[in-house]
Design a protein around this motif. Sequence first.
Motif, short mmCIF file in Angstrom:
data_model
loop_
_atom_site.label_atom_id
_atom_site.label_comp_id
_atom_site.label_asym_id
_atom_site.label_seq_id
_atom_site.Cartn_x
_atom_site.Cartn_y
_atom_site.Cartn_z
N THR A 122 -7.58 0.94 6.95
CA THR A 122 -8.53 -0.11 7.31
C THR A 122 -7.82 -1.44 7.56
O THR A 122 -8.10 -2.15 8.54
CB THR A 122 -9.59 -0.27 6.22
N TRP A 159 -8.27 6.81 -1.66
CA TRP A 159 -8.67 5.41 -1.55
C TRP A 159 -7.55 4.56 -0.97
O TRP A 159 -7.79 3.70 -0.11
CB TRP A 159 -9.07 4.88 -2.92
N LYS A 206 -7.80 2.52 2.47
CA LYS A 206 -7.64 1.07 2.41
C LYS A 206 -6.50 0.61 3.31
O LYS A 206 -6.63 -0.37 4.05
CB LYS A 206 -7.37 0.65 0.96
N TRP A 218 0.82 -1.21 0.00
CA TRP A 218 0.00 0.00 0.00
C TRP A 218 0.86 1.26 0.00
O TRP A 218 0.53 2.25 -0.66
CB TRP A 218 -0.95 -0.02 1.20
#
Length: 284
Positions: A276, A269, A273, A199
């Motif tokens: 989360t 986003w 993400k 990420w």
Amino acid sequence: MPYIRPKRPTTEPAAVRWILISVALVFLGLFLVAPLVAVFVGAFSNGIGYYLHTLNNPATLSAIKLTAIAAGVSVPLNCIFGVAAAWAIAKFDFFGKNFLITLIDLPFSVSPVISGFVYVLVFGAQGWLGPWLIAHNIKIIFEVPGIILATMFVTFPFVARELIPLMQAQGRAEEEAARTLGASGWQMFWRVTLPNIKWGLLYGVILCNARAMGEFGAVSVVSGHIVGQTDTMTLYVQALYENYDQTGAFAVASVLTFLALMTIAMKEWVERKGATLAEAERKS
């Protein structure tokens, strides 16, 4: 029991909070929302027909293609460099580590125009390697390779700078455990390191791509401003504006603006993400 109103997390009076919020909204409206609205209003000021005509112009298509090529080459190469540099800095101790970090930060402190000028001094016809390049019919300055090199220089810190603190925070324990269990270098990277940084890597790639598409200073020096050949979208916007085609300039700028908005949406986003997944890992 009597109802006890919970304490507010802040102690500032309501008037102060409203003033700060109003100042922030006015600032955003003047310096962010208003310019965005002005770009799209100017782009469609002569109607959608003129807008589509501008975007279908061969020079516009060439600028879009060149911008995509510059970003499409520089971003993957900087991705490879960023991962390698971050892995070396975060996972190993070696002589010259601080100097490598300084070199990675160099494009942040050097003007893009200066970096473009340095490329001209090195690869230009009168530069250090100019005579040899001419003798071998190799063209870099005022050609696509020069634009790619300039774009790579101004964008190469983004992936590395995103991954270095992330990988330093993760430490070396998992890689060392995988190595102890007999994993090879590639197995350790693909099965341990990459899943932990995916990420952050995607976030760095998004920022790198946004910078590549919007670069102006460095490519302005090395491109030669040849419309239809070496003009990226940013340079073509300037060319249209200087030729008094403001509507056309706004039309091309609207494409860059749309790409910027898409980049912001992707960035948001990825952040959500990643947050989360991090929260789910902490709970598990």
